[in-house]
Design a protein around this motif. Structure first.
Motif, PDB file in Angstrom:
ATOM      1  N   GLN A  64      -3.653   5.770 -23.547  1.00  0.00           N
ATOM      2  CA  GLN A  64      -3.821   4.541 -22.819  1.00  0.00           C
ATOM      3  C   GLN A  64      -3.193   4.813 -21.615  1.00  0.00           C
ATOM      4  O   GLN A  64      -3.741   5.026 -20.574  1.00  0.00           O
ATOM      5  CB  GLN A  64      -3.424   3.898 -23.533  1.00  0.00           C
ATOM      6  N   ILE A  65      -2.350   5.922 -21.771  1.00  0.00           N
ATOM      7  CA  ILE A  65      -1.454   5.946 -20.595  1.00  0.00           C
ATOM      8  C   ILE A  65      -1.668   7.205 -19.856  1.00  0.00           C
ATOM      9  O   ILE A  65      -2.365   6.912 -18.080  1.00  0.00           O
ATOM     10  CB  ILE A  65       0.018   6.055 -20.852  1.00  0.00           C
ATOM     11  N   ASP A  66      -2.569   7.882 -20.245  1.00  0.00           N
ATOM     12  CA  ASP A  66      -3.339   9.146 -19.854  1.00  0.00           C
ATOM     13  C   ASP A  66      -4.908   8.139 -18.753  1.00  0.00           C
ATOM     14  O   ASP A  66      -5.033   8.681 -18.102  1.00  0.00           O
ATOM     15  CB  ASP A  66      -3.808   9.564 -20.648  1.00  0.00           C
ATOM     16  N   GLU A  67      -5.211   7.481 -19.611  1.00  0.00           N
ATOM     17  CA  GLU A  67      -6.118   6.548 -18.666  1.00  0.00           C
ATOM     18  C   GLU A  67      -6.042   5.793 -17.475  1.00  0.00           C
ATOM     19  O   GLU A  67      -6.191   5.473 -17.125  1.00  0.00           O
ATOM     20  CB  GLU A  67      -6.989   5.726 -20.165  1.00  0.00           C
ATOM     21  N   ILE A  68      -4.582   4.603 -17.909  1.00  0.00           N
ATOM     22  CA  ILE A  68      -4.094   4.417 -16.850  1.00  0.00           C
ATOM     23  C   ILE A  68      -4.078   5.047 -14.885  1.00  0.00           C
ATOM     24  O   ILE A  68      -4.270   4.753 -14.246  1.00  0.00           O
ATOM     25  CB  ILE A  68      -2.803   3.806 -16.499  1.00  0.00           C
ATOM     26  N   LYS A  69      -3.488   6.153 -15.529  1.00  0.00           N
ATOM     27  CA  LYS A  69      -3.223   7.207 -14.609  1.00  0.00           C
ATOM     28  C   LYS A  69      -4.175   7.721 -13.713  1.00  0.00           C
ATOM     29  O   LYS A  69      -4.489   7.389 -12.678  1.00  0.00           O
ATOM     30  CB  LYS A  69      -2.204   8.270 -14.719  1.00  0.00           C
ATOM     31  N   LYS A  70      -5.610   8.428 -14.700  1.00  0.00           N
ATOM     32  CA  LYS A  70      -6.358   8.656 -13.615  1.00  0.00           C
ATOM     33  C   LYS A  70      -7.094   7.316 -13.469  1.00  0.00           C
ATOM     34  O   LYS A  70      -7.703   7.774 -12.373  1.00  0.00           O
ATOM     35  CB  LYS A  70      -7.392   8.770 -15.803  1.00  0.00           C
ATOM     36  N   ALA A  71      -7.118   6.176 -13.498  1.00  0.00           N
ATOM     37  CA  ALA A  71      -7.609   5.786 -12.987  1.00  0.00           C
ATOM     38  C   ALA A  71      -7.216   5.094 -11.123  1.00  0.00           C
ATOM     39  O   ALA A  71      -7.333   5.524 -10.440  1.00  0.00           O
ATOM     40  CB  ALA A  71      -7.581   3.819 -13.527  1.00  0.00           C
ATOM     41  N   PHE A  72      -5.732   4.523 -11.392  1.00  0.00           N
ATOM     42  CA  PHE A  72      -4.961   4.209 -10.299  1.00  0.00           C
ATOM     43  C   PHE A  72      -5.395   6.041  -9.512  1.00  0.00           C
ATOM     44  O   PHE A  72      -5.613   5.383  -8.061  1.00  0.00           O
ATOM     45  CB  PHE A  72      -3.457   4.423 -10.622  1.00  0.00           C
ATOM     46  N   PHE A  73      -5.123   7.249  -9.920  1.00  0.00           N
ATOM     47  CA  PHE A  73      -5.112   8.453  -9.341  1.00  0.00           C
ATOM     48  C   PHE A  73      -6.572   8.536  -8.602  1.00  0.00           C
ATOM     49  O   PHE A  73      -6.718   8.781  -7.753  1.00  0.00           O
ATOM     50  CB  PHE A  73      -4.569   9.412  -9.746  1.00  0.00           C
ATOM     51  N   ALA A  74      -7.964   7.782  -9.185  1.00  0.00           N
ATOM     52  CA  ALA A  74      -8.839   8.200  -8.256  1.00  0.00           C
ATOM     53  C   ALA A  74      -8.902   7.432  -7.586  1.00  0.00           C
ATOM     54  O   ALA A  74      -9.298   7.213  -6.525  1.00  0.00           O
ATOM     55  CB  ALA A  74      -9.960   8.225  -9.543  1.00  0.00           C
ATOM     56  N   ARG A  75      -8.673   6.224  -8.086  1.00  0.00           N
ATOM     57  CA  ARG A  75      -8.770   4.927  -6.592  1.00  0.00           C
ATOM     58  C   ARG A  75      -7.889   5.288  -5.881  1.00  0.00           C
ATOM     59  O   ARG A  75      -8.127   5.298  -4.182  1.00  0.00           O
ATOM     60  CB  ARG A  75      -7.695   3.834  -7.419  1.00  0.00           C
ATOM     61  N   SER A  76      -7.037   6.029  -5.544  1.00  0.00           N
ATOM     62  CA  SER A  76      -5.507   5.931  -4.535  1.00  0.00           C
ATOM     63  C   SER A  76      -6.281   6.877  -3.687  1.00  0.00           C
ATOM     64  O   SER A  76      -6.258   7.271  -2.232  1.00  0.00           O
ATOM     65  CB  SER A  76      -4.180   6.573  -4.854  1.00  0.00           C
ATOM     66  N   PHE A  77      -7.394   8.070  -4.403  1.00  0.00           N
ATOM     67  CA  PHE A  77      -7.305   9.982  -3.165  1.00  0.00           C
ATOM     68  C   PHE A  77      -8.851   9.088  -2.725  1.00  0.00           C
ATOM     69  O   PHE A  77      -9.712  10.514  -2.352  1.00  0.00           O
ATOM     70  CB  PHE A  77      -7.309  10.977  -4.089  1.00  0.00           C
ATOM     71  N   THR A  78      -9.410   8.177  -2.522  1.00  0.00           N
ATOM     72  CA  THR A  78     -10.995   8.493  -2.231  1.00  0.00           C
ATOM     73  C   THR A  78     -10.866   7.867  -1.047  1.00  0.00           C
ATOM     74  O   THR A  78      -9.602   8.284  -0.207  1.00  0.00           O
ATOM     75  CB  THR A  78     -11.410   6.750  -2.912  1.00  0.00           C
ATOM     76  N   SER A  79     -11.949   8.809  -0.459  1.00  0.00           N
ATOM     77  CA  SER A  79     -12.171   8.984   1.298  1.00  0.00           C
ATOM     78  C   SER A  79     -13.317   7.953   1.645  1.00  0.00           C
ATOM     79  O   SER A  79     -14.097   7.495   1.503  1.00  0.00           O
ATOM     80  CB  SER A  79     -12.269  10.004   1.975  1.00  0.00           C
ATOM     81  N   HIS A  80     -13.039   7.250   3.012  1.00  0.00           N
ATOM     82  CA  HIS A  80     -13.524   6.757   3.489  1.00  0.00           C
ATOM     83  C   HIS A  80     -13.841   7.836   4.526  1.00  0.00           C
ATOM     84  O   HIS A  80     -13.288   8.878   5.407  1.00  0.00           O
ATOM     85  CB  HIS A  80     -13.134   5.419   3.377  1.00  0.00           C
ATOM     86  N   ALA A  81     -15.241   6.865   5.299  1.00  0.00           N
ATOM     87  CA  ALA A  81     -15.828   7.272   6.851  1.00  0.00           C
ATOM     88  C   ALA A  81     -14.626   6.535   7.739  1.00  0.00           C
ATOM     89  O   ALA A  81     -15.048   7.421   8.746  1.00  0.00           O
ATOM     90  CB  ALA A  81     -17.336   6.849   6.751  1.00  0.00           C
ATOM     91  N   VAL A  82     -14.648   5.862   7.874  1.00  0.00           N
ATOM     92  CA  VAL A  82     -13.867   5.054   8.712  1.00  0.00           C
ATOM     93  C   VAL A  82     -12.325   4.407   7.784  1.00  0.00           C
ATOM     94  O   VAL A  82     -12.388   4.256   6.974  1.00  0.00           O
ATOM     95  CB  VAL A  82     -13.946   3.959   9.251  1.00  0.00           C
ATOM     96  N   ASP A  83     -10.920   4.943   8.088  1.00  0.00           N
ATOM     97  CA  ASP A  83     -10.080   4.867   7.088  1.00  0.00           C
ATOM     98  C   ASP A  83      -8.918   4.589   8.223  1.00  0.00           C
ATOM     99  O   ASP A  83      -8.757   5.895   8.605  1.00  0.00           O
ATOM    100  CB  ASP A  83      -9.118   6.371   6.886  1.00  0.00           C
ATOM    101  N   VAL A  84      -8.553   3.753   9.308  1.00  0.00           N
ATOM    102  CA  VAL A  84      -7.432   3.514  10.090  1.00  0.00           C
ATOM    103  C   VAL A  84      -6.407   2.320   9.399  1.00  0.00           C
ATOM    104  O   VAL A  84      -6.166   1.293   8.570  1.00  0.00           O
ATOM    105  CB  VAL A  84      -8.006   3.150  11.103  1.00  0.00           C
ATOM    106  N   ARG A  85      -4.779   3.000   9.215  1.00  0.00           N
ATOM    107  CA  ARG A  85      -4.303   1.976   8.701  1.00  0.00           C
ATOM    108  C   ARG A  85      -2.620   2.453   9.685  1.00  0.00           C
ATOM    109  O   ARG A  85      -2.710   3.030  10.187  1.00  0.00           O
ATOM    110  CB  ARG A  85      -3.645   2.909   7.628  1.00  0.00           C
ATOM    111  N   HIS A  86      -2.549   1.078   9.914  1.00  0.00           N
ATOM    112  CA  HIS A  86      -1.197   0.733  11.232  1.00  0.00           C
ATOM    113  C   HIS A  86      -0.146  -0.503  10.869  1.00  0.00           C
ATOM    114  O   HIS A  86      -0.942  -1.620  10.348  1.00  0.00           O
ATOM    115  CB  HIS A  86      -2.654   0.546  12.292  1.00  0.00           C
ATOM    116  N   SER A  87       0.556   0.008  11.190  1.00  0.00           N
ATOM    117  CA  SER A  87       1.922  -1.395  11.364  1.00  0.00           C
ATOM    118  C   SER A  87       2.081  -1.893  12.444  1.00  0.00           C
ATOM    119  O   SER A  87       1.896  -0.615  13.236  1.00  0.00           O
ATOM    120  CB  SER A  87       2.741  -0.284  10.092  1.00  0.00           C
TER     121      SER A  87
END
Length: 105
Positions: A30-53
C-alpha cells in the motif's frame, strides 16, 4: 552486514500529517502504491505551466496557470447552464488575477 534503511522524507512528511498510529496500518504494498500515485501526479508536464508568488498588503499569494492536452480516458459530461456559469466565474477570476498581476509588475 546489513545497513539500516534511510528514512524516506516523503513518508516522514505524509505520516506526520496523519494520526500517530496510522502508519502501522499500511502494508508495504500500500505504501508503494501511495508513493507511485503521488510521484506520478507531481511530475506531469503541461504545455503551459506558470507558477508565481506575489506579495500584496503584507501577505503572500500564489498564482498557478496550467494548460495542456486532456489525458483522461473518461469523457467529460456535456455542459449545462451551471457549467457555463462556473466557466464564466472561473474566467472572470482568471482575468482579475491577470489584471492584478499586470498592475503589480
Amino acid at each position: 552486514m546489513l545497513l539500516a534503511p534511510q528514512p524516506d522524507p516523503f513518508l516522514q512528511q505524509m505520516f506526520a500529517r496523519m494520526s500517530p498510529g496510522a502508519k502501522f496500518t499500511f502494508t508495504p504494498a500500500q505504501i508503494d502504491e501511495i508513493k507511485k500515485a503521488f510521484f506520478a501526479r507531481s511530475f506531469t508536464s503541461h504545455a503551459v505551466d506558470v507558477r508565481h508568488s506575489i506579495s500584496l498588503f503584507g501577505k503572500s499569494y500564489y498564482l498557478v496557470i496550467l494548460a495542456g492536452r486532456e489525458r483522461r480516458s473518461a469523457p467529460r459530461q456535456p455542459w449545462g447552464v451551471t457549467k457555463v456559469s462556473q466557466a464564466i466565474a472561473v474566467l472572470a477570476a482568471a482575468m482579475a488575477c491577470c489584471l492584478l498581476f499586470a498592475t503589480v509588475f
